[in-house]
Design a protein around this motif. Sequence first.
Motif, PDB file in Angstrom:
ATOM      1  N   UNK A 114       5.857 -53.547 -36.663  1.00  0.00           N
ATOM      2  CA  UNK A 114       4.589 -52.952 -36.227  1.00  0.00           C
ATOM      3  C   UNK A 114       3.413 -53.868 -36.570  1.00  0.00           C
ATOM      4  N   UNK A 115       3.449 -54.477 -37.753  1.00  0.00           N
ATOM      5  CA  UNK A 115       2.372 -55.397 -38.151  1.00  0.00           C
ATOM      6  C   UNK A 115       2.293 -56.589 -37.190  1.00  0.00           C
ATOM      7  N   UNK A 116       3.435 -57.187 -36.902  1.00  0.00           N
ATOM      8  CA  UNK A 116       3.444 -58.347 -36.012  1.00  0.00           C
ATOM      9  C   UNK A 116       3.033 -57.961 -34.595  1.00  0.00           C
ATOM     10  N   UNK A 117       3.400 -56.756 -34.170  1.00  0.00           N
ATOM     11  CA  UNK A 117       3.006 -56.292 -32.834  1.00  0.00           C
ATOM     12  C   UNK A 117       1.495 -56.152 -32.742  1.00  0.00           C
ATOM     13  N   UNK A 118       0.865 -55.657 -33.806  1.00  0.00           N
ATOM     14  CA  UNK A 118      -0.598 -55.516 -33.810  1.00  0.00           C
ATOM     15  C   UNK A 118      -1.271 -56.881 -33.762  1.00  0.00           C
ATOM     16  N   UNK A 119      -0.625 -57.871 -34.328  1.00  0.00           N
ATOM     17  CA  UNK A 119      -1.208 -59.217 -34.376  1.00  0.00           C
ATOM     18  C   UNK A 119      -0.972 -60.011 -33.094  1.00  0.00           C
ATOM     19  N   UNK A 120       0.146 -59.753 -32.421  1.00  0.00           N
ATOM     20  CA  UNK A 120       0.536 -60.620 -31.301  1.00  0.00           C
ATOM     21  C   UNK A 120       0.725 -59.914 -29.963  1.00  0.00           C
ATOM     22  N   UNK A 121       0.809 -58.589 -29.944  1.00  0.00           N
ATOM     23  CA  UNK A 121       1.054 -57.886 -28.689  1.00  0.00           C
ATOM     24  C   UNK A 121      -0.078 -58.044 -27.696  1.00  0.00           C
ATOM     25  N   UNK A 122       0.253 -58.122 -26.415  1.00  0.00           N
ATOM     26  CA  UNK A 122      -0.761 -58.247 -25.369  1.00  0.00           C
ATOM     27  C   UNK A 122      -1.208 -56.856 -24.914  1.00  0.00           C
ATOM     28  N   UNK A 123      -2.333 -56.832 -24.209  1.00  0.00           N
ATOM     29  CA  UNK A 123      -2.846 -55.556 -23.685  1.00  0.00           C
ATOM     30  C   UNK A 123      -1.841 -54.924 -22.725  1.00  0.00           C
ATOM     31  N   UNK A 124      -1.205 -55.739 -21.903  1.00  0.00           N
ATOM     32  CA  UNK A 124      -0.209 -55.212 -20.959  1.00  0.00           C
ATOM     33  C   UNK A 124       0.981 -54.600 -21.706  1.00  0.00           C
ATOM     34  N   UNK A 125       1.398 -55.244 -22.780  1.00  0.00           N
ATOM     35  CA  UNK A 125       2.525 -54.722 -23.556  1.00  0.00           C
ATOM     36  C   UNK A 125       2.158 -53.394 -24.223  1.00  0.00           C
ATOM     37  N   UNK A 126       0.940 -53.319 -24.725  1.00  0.00           N
ATOM     38  CA  UNK A 126       0.497 -52.071 -25.349  1.00  0.00           C
ATOM     39  C   UNK A 126       0.421 -50.958 -24.311  1.00  0.00           C
ATOM     40  N   UNK A 127      -0.070 -51.284 -23.119  1.00  0.00           N
ATOM     41  CA  UNK A 127      -0.116 -50.294 -22.044  1.00  0.00           C
ATOM     42  C   UNK A 127       1.295 -49.833 -21.664  1.00  0.00           C
ATOM     43  N   UNK A 128       2.235 -50.773 -21.664  1.00  0.00           N
ATOM     44  CA  UNK A 128       3.616 -50.420 -21.360  1.00  0.00           C
ATOM     45  C   UNK A 128       4.200 -49.495 -22.418  1.00  0.00           C
ATOM     46  N   UNK A 129       3.833 -49.754 -23.662  1.00  0.00           N
ATOM     47  CA  UNK A 129       4.288 -48.895 -24.755  1.00  0.00           C
ATOM     48  C   UNK A 129       3.676 -47.501 -24.627  1.00  0.00           C
TER      49      UNK A 129
END
Length: 246
Positions: A114-129
């Motif tokens: 979760x920490x790494x996702x907050x640091x590296x995830x893209x807006x599109x990936x977050x929208x997909x989640x």
Amino acid sequence: MKAAGKPAQVHFAYQQIADEIEAQILRGDLNPGDQLPGEAELAGQFGVTRSTLREGLRQLESDGLVHRPSPRRLEVAVPQADQLTTRSGRAMALMKVTFHELWQVTMMTEPLAARLAAEHGTADEINGLQSLHAETVAAEGMMKRTISLDEDFHTRLADMGRNRVLGLAREPIALLLFRGFEQIAPFAPKFYKRQIEAHSNIIAALRDRDADRAEKWARMHIEDFWRGAQIAGLEDEIALNPRALS
């Protein structure tokens, strides 16, 4: 590039062939894309029949270490993540690992994911989640659908962190642990809503790029899961039968 063979013992010779070629791949003597010799030549190198050789090659294909771009051509390959995950998952199941053992490790891997996702995830990936989370909300009370969506949520979260080692390490552990949901749900009727709450807060933390909060909610989520496992009496239970990973 030739695979250097040596005579194999008759007993389980096909496994020795697979082990020897795998060792050459891991050492770097054989690299992805290298073509293996033909079956007749390999059989001669190992001192076995072609049918025995084929059993060994089938084992390597099953493990994702070689593939056939054409019927007569066999090349070294890089195993896909799902093949490695299934293999290690089966090993843990055969070792009869317990829910407690899985939980101890998951308490480290999922908050880090979760920490790494907050640091590296893209807006599109977050929208997909977020879209996936909406499906989870709609599936409340549907056990098998919820388990599938939960596995997908945590896998996507780990992928967003761009750490392949973490992805390979956590996947079989998390899959074994989270499939305990089916045994926990009857004892914890609020479990669906608590899962939805945790996922929602993790996504909110990702949008805010708040790695500390994302890590905190992931840890709380796994702790909550463990409380459910304790209520269901699963602490020292064996996590899964190996056949369930097929």
